[in-house]
Each structure stands twice: as structure tokens, then as C-alpha cells.
Design a protein around this motif. Structure first.
Motif, PDB file in Angstrom:
ATOM      1  N   ASN A   1      46.494  32.400  48.585  1.00  0.00           N
ATOM      2  CA  ASN A   1      45.371  31.937  49.404  1.00  0.00           C
ATOM      3  C   ASN A   1      45.838  31.483  50.786  1.00  0.00           C
TER       4      ASN A   1
ATOM      5  N   VAL B   1      41.098  35.953  43.084  1.00  0.00           N
ATOM      6  CA  VAL B   1      42.555  35.930  43.171  1.00  0.00           C
ATOM      7  C   VAL B   1      43.112  36.344  41.817  1.00  0.00           C
TER       8      VAL B   1
ATOM      9  N   ILE C   1      44.375  39.850  45.913  1.00  0.00           N
ATOM     10  CA  ILE C   1      43.132  39.136  46.195  1.00  0.00           C
ATOM     11  C   ILE C   1      42.112  40.160  46.682  1.00  0.00           C
TER      12      ILE C   1
END
Length: 155
Positions: free
Chosen positions: A35, A112, A117
């Protein structure tokens, strides 16, 4: 026998639960790191899309990619190597195409997974004094050794 078996089972149970907890922490750490890379990718793109961006901004973006990185966009010509994409960014920048019209990149949703992702996002474009959200677009990011190894566009 019973007296030694109970402590032994207790120790095994403790070790099992400890290892399980450590594995869950590693998964969360891995997810968080993906992320963070994704956020940096979009932040740097937004910076590049502005008037006055520099080649160093492009270099910063490309530091997030593996050496064998590939960009795949079937609608716009297929596969692009790292070098092809880099030259495209530099060309767009020198031709004034990065002029601040893209004011934001709005992430609508993301999933994710393990080293990947999927992002559902849209560009927010500035037209005069108005902000207009573009169409939702889907992109798959694949990761290798903490860097982006492949971007696949599905729009």
C-alpha cells in the motif's frame, strides 16, 4: 507420563500460537508495504502531471520499478518496457502535456493480495474553475522484491 505430557502439550500450543501470530504480523506488514508503494506511485504521478515537474520527478517514480518492469495497456498499443515508458513520460513532459489539468487521483477501491494490488480509480480533472471526475478505471499492480514489476491496465 501424564504429568510430563501436559507441560509438553502446553509448550507446543504456545509455540504454535506464537508462530501463527508472527505470520499474521508479517502478512499485515507485507500488505502495508504494498500500500505504501502504491501511494507513493500515485503521489509521484500526480506531481509529474503538474506544470513545472522535472525529470527528477520521473526518475523518482521509476525508482519504484524493477529493472524488468513492464507496462501493459492493450487498448493503447500493448506492452511497454521500462525504457519505453520512461521515454514516454519524458516526451510528454517536454511537450507540455503535463500541465496541471489532472488535479487528483481518486482511489475508489482496491484489493490487496499476495504481491499484487487491483485498483479502481479515477482522475479528477480541472477544467477552468471546475473539477470533474473522470471514468472509473481498473489497474493491476504486481510486485517483486518490494518494487512494482508490472502494471496491467484494464481500461
Amino acid at each position: 507420563m501424564k504429568k510430563t505430557l501436559i507441560p509438553f502439550i502446553s509448550i507446543l500450543l504456545f509455540l504454535f500460537l506464537t508462530n501463527r501470530s508472527n505470520a499474521q504480523e508479517k502478512i499485515l506488514t507485507h500488505k502495508d508495504s504494498l500500500n505504501a508503494i502504491l501511494k507513493e506511485y500515485y503521489d509521484l504521478n500526480l506531481k509529474i502531471f503538474q506544470t513545472g515537474s522535472k525529470v527528477e520527478d520521473i526518475d523518482d517514480l521509476f525508482s519504484l520499478f524493477t529493472e524488468d518492469f513492464i507496462y501493459v495497456h492493450p487498448k493503447y498499443g500493448g506492452n511497454y518496457s521500462r525504457e519505453d515508458l520512461y521515454n514516454g513520460y519524458k516526451n510528454n513532459q517536454s511537450n507540455g502535456r503535463y500541465n496541471g489539468k489532472i488535479a487528483d487521483i481518486k482511489i475508489e477501491n482496491k484489493i490487496v493480495g499476495l504481491n499484487a494490488i487491483v485498483v479502481e480509480r479515477r482522475f479528477v480533472k480541472k477544467t477552468g474553475d471546475e473539477m470533474n471526475e473522470g471514468e472509473v478505471q481498473m489497474t493491476l499492480f504486481e510486485f517483486k522484491e518490494g518494487k512494482i514489476s508490472r502494471i496491467m491496465e484494464y481500461w
